[in-house]
Design an enzyme around this catalytic site. Structure first.
Site, PDB file in Angstrom:
ATOM      1  N   ASN A 187     -14.559  15.297 -34.935  1.00  0.00           N
ATOM      2  CA  ASN A 187     -15.471  16.438 -35.047  1.00  0.00           C
ATOM      3  C   ASN A 187     -14.900  17.556 -35.903  1.00  0.00           C
ATOM      4  OD1 ASN A 187     -17.840  15.842 -33.239  1.00  0.00           O
ATOM      5  ND2 ASN A 187     -16.185  15.487 -31.788  1.00  0.00           N
ATOM      6  N   THR A 188     -13.570  17.637 -36.007  1.00  0.00           N
ATOM      7  CA  THR A 188     -12.931  18.709 -36.756  1.00  0.00           C
ATOM      8  C   THR A 188     -12.400  18.248 -38.099  1.00  0.00           C
ATOM      9  OG1 THR A 188     -12.289  19.765 -34.664  1.00  0.00           O
ATOM     10  CG2 THR A 188     -11.151  20.504 -36.659  1.00  0.00           C
ATOM     11  N   ASN A 189     -11.671  17.122 -38.127  1.00  0.00           N
ATOM     12  CA  ASN A 189     -11.054  16.631 -39.358  1.00  0.00           C
ATOM     13  C   ASN A 189     -11.430  15.177 -39.621  1.00  0.00           C
ATOM     14  OD1 ASN A 189      -9.461  18.981 -40.110  1.00  0.00           O
ATOM     15  ND2 ASN A 189      -8.178  18.527 -38.330  1.00  0.00           N
ATOM     16  N   GLU A 205     -11.126   7.752 -40.652  1.00  0.00           N
ATOM     17  CA  GLU A 205     -11.236   8.093 -39.232  1.00  0.00           C
ATOM     18  C   GLU A 205     -11.765   9.513 -39.143  1.00  0.00           C
ATOM     19  OE1 GLU A 205     -10.552   9.902 -35.654  1.00  0.00           O
ATOM     20  OE2 GLU A 205      -8.875  10.200 -37.027  1.00  0.00           O
ATOM     21  N   ASP A 253     -13.652   6.664 -31.258  1.00  0.00           N
ATOM     22  CA  ASP A 253     -12.268   7.121 -31.330  1.00  0.00           C
ATOM     23  C   ASP A 253     -11.474   6.694 -30.108  1.00  0.00           C
ATOM     24  OD1 ASP A 253     -13.911   8.783 -29.805  1.00  0.00           O
ATOM     25  OD2 ASP A 253     -12.757  10.604 -30.251  1.00  0.00           O
ATOM     26  N   ARG A 254     -12.084   6.721 -28.939  1.00  0.00           N
ATOM     27  CA  ARG A 254     -11.391   6.349 -27.710  1.00  0.00           C
ATOM     28  C   ARG A 254     -11.104   4.854 -27.662  1.00  0.00           C
ATOM     29  NH1 ARG A 254     -14.938   8.794 -22.992  1.00  0.00           N
ATOM     30  NH2 ARG A 254     -13.059   8.422 -21.737  1.00  0.00           N
ATOM     31  N   THR A 263     -10.608  18.036 -30.949  1.00  0.00           N
ATOM     32  CA  THR A 263     -11.664  18.968 -30.560  1.00  0.00           C
ATOM     33  C   THR A 263     -11.848  18.931 -29.045  1.00  0.00           C
ATOM     34  OG1 THR A 263     -12.746  18.566 -32.671  1.00  0.00           O
ATOM     35  CG2 THR A 263     -14.048  19.632 -30.965  1.00  0.00           C
ATOM     36  N   ASP A 313      -5.462  12.057 -26.244  1.00  0.00           N
ATOM     37  CA  ASP A 313      -5.782  12.411 -27.630  1.00  0.00           C
ATOM     38  C   ASP A 313      -6.184  13.879 -27.657  1.00  0.00           C
ATOM     39  OD1 ASP A 313      -6.515  12.622 -30.259  1.00  0.00           O
ATOM     40  OD2 ASP A 313      -7.893  10.919 -30.248  1.00  0.00           O
TER      41      ASP A 313
END
Length: 258
Positions: free
Chosen positions: A10-12, A7, A110-111, A133, A130
């Protein structure tokens, strides 16, 4: 069945292992769009070895990514090192839900995954928050359909923007201040970001519920959602496993379909 779920935000990027009965291991890496399949394999193989596993144990892989330029390398990781054809959300994965927005193709992977993960665990209409980012507020219908939502800047993004845009404002850690009114610069910044986000959450939840005019359960997930635990009564449940639960459900639905 040994499933590797990837998964990527944008950050992890989260790598999670499911053995057919439960999640047995999870690891996070900073998202870097230029990271190659070979680099992923070296990093992942070392972590798997620490857990007594190897790359060759997997017979399934599912990928959810909001970073399009990374999907090629993640797909190659699955093909070259896991020797499986991955299920990629947004490409070859059937989600099994209706997407009731004006342009369904614009709904982020993701959504949609979160909507499914929430629907299989909670009844009725839902608001899924959620915190990553971006901070998203998504509406899930009682039948599991995705009905749109709200996208706001994430709390870390806001803090970083504040530091970068104002020469005299330092970079500070995000934490819950004991007081709303800060008596120094750091305290004032922490209060503004933390309590500002609580106000954002409470305000948007209230407006969404008023607009929807139906009972709704509010479920929060994401890397910084735990910061808000106990700070507001607007959130009904904190669920850190929401996303990977949704990915597992999508994988199972596609197995049944095939």
């Amino acid at each position: 069945m040994m499933l590797l779920a990837i998964e990527q935000g944008n950050t992890n990027t989260l790598f999670a292992v499911h053995d057919g009965e439960r999640w047995t291991a999870q690891w996070r890496a900073a998202t870097e769009s230029s990271r190659t399949a070979d680099e992923y394999a070296v990093w992942l193989s070392q972590l798997l070895n620490m857990a007594g596993l190897q790359l060759g144990v997997f017979n399934a892989c599912i990928i959810s990514s909001v970073v399009p330029q990374s999907i090629f390398n993640l797909r190659n990781l699955a093909r070259r090192y896991l020797h499986v054809e991955p299920l990629v959300i947004g490409e070859n994965a059937e989600l099994g839900i209706a997407v009731r927005i004006d342009k369904p193709s614009e709904a982020g992977a993701d959504r949609l995954v979160n909507a499914i993960g929430a629907h299989v665990a909670y009844e009725g209409a839902l608001i899924v928050i959620d915190s990553g980012t971006a901070t998203t507020f998504d509406v899930v219908a009682p039948d599991g359909a995705f009905e749109g939502g709200v996208i706001a800047p994430g709390i870390n993004l806001s803090m970083e923007a504040l530091h970068n845009a104002a020469a005299k404002l330092p970079r500070v850690a995000i934490q819950k201040p004991q007081r709303v009114v800060g008596t120094d610069t750091v305290g004032a910044m922490q209060s503004g970001v933390f309590w500002g986000y609580i106000a954002l959450i409470e305000g948007l939840i209230s407006r969404i519920k008023a607009e929807q005019a139906r009972p709704m359960t509010v479920v929060a997930t994401g890397g910084v959602a735990s910061l808000f635990h106990g700070a507001t009564t607007s959130i009904d449940r904190f669920d850190p496993d929401l996303t990977i639960r949704g990915m597992l459900e999508i994988w199972r639905r596609n197995q049944k379909a095939s």
